[in-house]
Design a protein around this motif. Structure first.
Motif, mmCIF file in Angstrom:
data_model
loop_
_atom_site.group_PDB
_atom_site.id
_atom_site.type_symbol
_atom_site.label_atom_id
_atom_site.label_comp_id
_atom_site.label_asym_id
_atom_site.label_seq_id
_atom_site.Cartn_x
_atom_site.Cartn_y
_atom_site.Cartn_z
ATOM 1 N N PRO A 120 35.520 35.766 46.557
ATOM 2 C CA PRO A 120 36.438 36.147 45.365
ATOM 3 C C PRO A 120 36.098 35.390 44.055
ATOM 4 N N TYR A 121 36.721 35.890 43.059
ATOM 5 C CA TYR A 121 36.589 35.316 41.684
ATOM 6 C C TYR A 121 37.768 34.517 41.423
ATOM 7 N N ALA A 122 37.586 33.314 41.455
ATOM 8 C CA ALA A 122 38.969 32.481 41.238
ATOM 9 C C ALA A 122 39.089 32.291 39.563
ATOM 10 N N VAL A 123 40.246 32.708 39.003
ATOM 11 C CA VAL A 123 40.521 32.960 37.773
ATOM 12 C C VAL A 123 41.902 32.288 37.457
ATOM 13 N N ASP A 124 41.917 31.358 36.358
ATOM 14 C CA ASP A 124 43.150 30.620 35.885
ATOM 15 C C ASP A 124 43.824 31.757 34.903
ATOM 16 N N VAL A 125 44.816 32.147 35.502
ATOM 17 C CA VAL A 125 45.596 33.151 34.819
ATOM 18 C C VAL A 125 46.647 32.408 34.148
ATOM 19 N N GLU A 126 47.312 33.291 33.110
ATOM 20 C CA GLU A 126 48.481 32.679 32.261
ATOM 21 C C GLU A 126 49.816 33.559 32.570
ATOM 22 N N GLY A 150 52.845 36.014 32.426
ATOM 23 C CA GLY A 150 53.117 37.058 31.629
ATOM 24 C C GLY A 150 51.986 37.884 31.062
ATOM 25 N N LYS A 151 50.790 37.275 31.381
ATOM 26 C CA LYS A 151 49.592 37.918 30.812
ATOM 27 C C LYS A 151 49.106 39.059 31.896
ATOM 28 N N ASP A 152 48.755 40.218 31.032
ATOM 29 C CA ASP A 152 47.951 41.356 32.171
ATOM 30 C C ASP A 152 46.829 41.282 32.174
ATOM 31 N N TYR A 153 46.193 41.465 33.306
ATOM 32 C CA TYR A 153 44.709 41.424 33.586
ATOM 33 C C TYR A 153 44.447 42.724 34.278
ATOM 34 N N TYR A 154 43.195 43.355 33.934
ATOM 35 C CA TYR A 154 42.794 44.550 34.544
ATOM 36 C C TYR A 154 41.644 44.584 35.219
ATOM 37 N N TRP A 155 41.758 44.443 36.781
ATOM 38 C CA TRP A 155 40.906 44.347 37.709
ATOM 39 C C TRP A 155 39.932 45.446 37.976
ATOM 40 N N CYS A 156 38.468 45.278 38.075
ATOM 41 C CA CYS A 156 37.600 46.409 38.208
ATOM 42 C C CYS A 156 37.761 46.722 39.744
ATOM 43 N N LYS A 194 30.304 45.068 34.451
ATOM 44 C CA LYS A 194 29.640 43.917 34.189
ATOM 45 C C LYS A 194 30.231 42.664 33.975
ATOM 46 N N ALA A 195 31.762 42.764 33.738
ATOM 47 C CA ALA A 195 32.591 41.708 33.296
ATOM 48 C C ALA A 195 33.455 41.351 34.694
ATOM 49 N N GLN A 196 32.718 41.262 35.814
ATOM 50 C CA GLN A 196 33.647 40.999 36.808
ATOM 51 C C GLN A 196 34.333 39.880 36.706
ATOM 52 N N PRO A 197 35.790 39.646 37.404
ATOM 53 C CA PRO A 197 36.283 40.805 38.238
ATOM 54 C C PRO A 197 37.023 41.960 37.383
ATOM 55 N N PHE A 198 36.757 41.832 36.234
ATOM 56 C CA PHE A 198 37.687 42.765 35.141
ATOM 57 C C PHE A 198 37.024 44.045 34.523
ATOM 58 N N PHE A 212 40.654 36.877 42.699
ATOM 59 C CA PHE A 212 40.405 38.230 42.513
ATOM 60 C C PHE A 212 39.423 38.744 43.390
ATOM 61 N N CYS A 213 39.605 39.796 44.345
ATOM 62 C CA CYS A 213 38.920 40.478 45.091
ATOM 63 C C CYS A 213 37.250 40.712 44.599
ATOM 64 N N GLY A 214 36.332 40.310 45.177
ATOM 65 C CA GLY A 214 34.893 40.586 44.859
ATOM 66 C C GLY A 214 34.271 41.850 45.372
ATOM 67 N N CYS A 215 34.785 41.974 46.690
ATOM 68 C CA CYS A 215 34.015 43.140 47.542
ATOM 69 C C CYS A 215 34.522 44.466 47.431
ATOM 70 N N LYS A 216 35.917 44.286 46.581
ATOM 71 C CA LYS A 216 36.598 45.807 46.352
ATOM 72 C C LYS A 216 37.068 46.441 47.694
ATOM 73 N N GLN A 217 37.307 45.719 48.775
ATOM 74 C CA GLN A 217 37.569 46.303 49.998
ATOM 75 C C GLN A 217 39.113 45.498 50.358
ATOM 76 N N SER A 218 39.679 44.648 49.738
ATOM 77 C CA SER A 218 40.791 43.964 50.134
ATOM 78 C C SER A 218 41.982 44.880 50.219
ATOM 79 N N ALA A 219 42.868 44.767 51.289
ATOM 80 C CA ALA A 219 44.084 45.499 51.354
ATOM 81 C C ALA A 219 45.014 45.120 50.523
ATOM 82 N N ASN A 220 44.681 43.800 49.707
ATOM 83 C CA ASN A 220 45.786 43.181 48.915
ATOM 84 C C ASN A 220 45.556 43.152 47.487
#
Length: 80
Positions: A12-18, A20-26, A32-36, A61-69
């Motif tokens: 997985p990709y460890a990301v410090d999120v803020e 109220g902010k939106d993140y768009y997961w790939c 090329k900007a994984q995980p986004f 964030f899931c890196g394998c793109k197979q997560s059920a979550n």
């Protein structure tokens, strides 16, 4: 172009999120900007998945793109 998600990472990709902010997961694994998303899904049936941070913290964030979550990791990469 295949409409099968590419395994971008087997960890997985460890990301410090803020809060109220939106993140768009790939979801396609092509970005090329994984995980986004960077728009690499164009021409496929994939679209990015919006994740709104509820609190400021580190999320995985899931890196394998197979997560059920999706977009978050559920450990599925351990079976790949």
């Amino acid at each position: 172009m295949s409409d099968k998600a590419i395994v971008a990472s087997k960890t997985p990709y460890a990301v410090d999120v803020e809060a109220g902010k939106d993140y768009y997961w790939c979801s396609c694994g092509r970005s090329k900007a994984q995980p986004f998303c960077d728009g690499s899904h164009k021409g496929t049936s994939f679209t990015p998945m919006k994740h709104t941070a509820v609190e400021s913290k580190t999320v995985y964030f899931c890196g394998c793109k197979q997560s059920a979550n999706s977009p978050l990791c559920d450990g599925t990469h351990k079976q790949l």
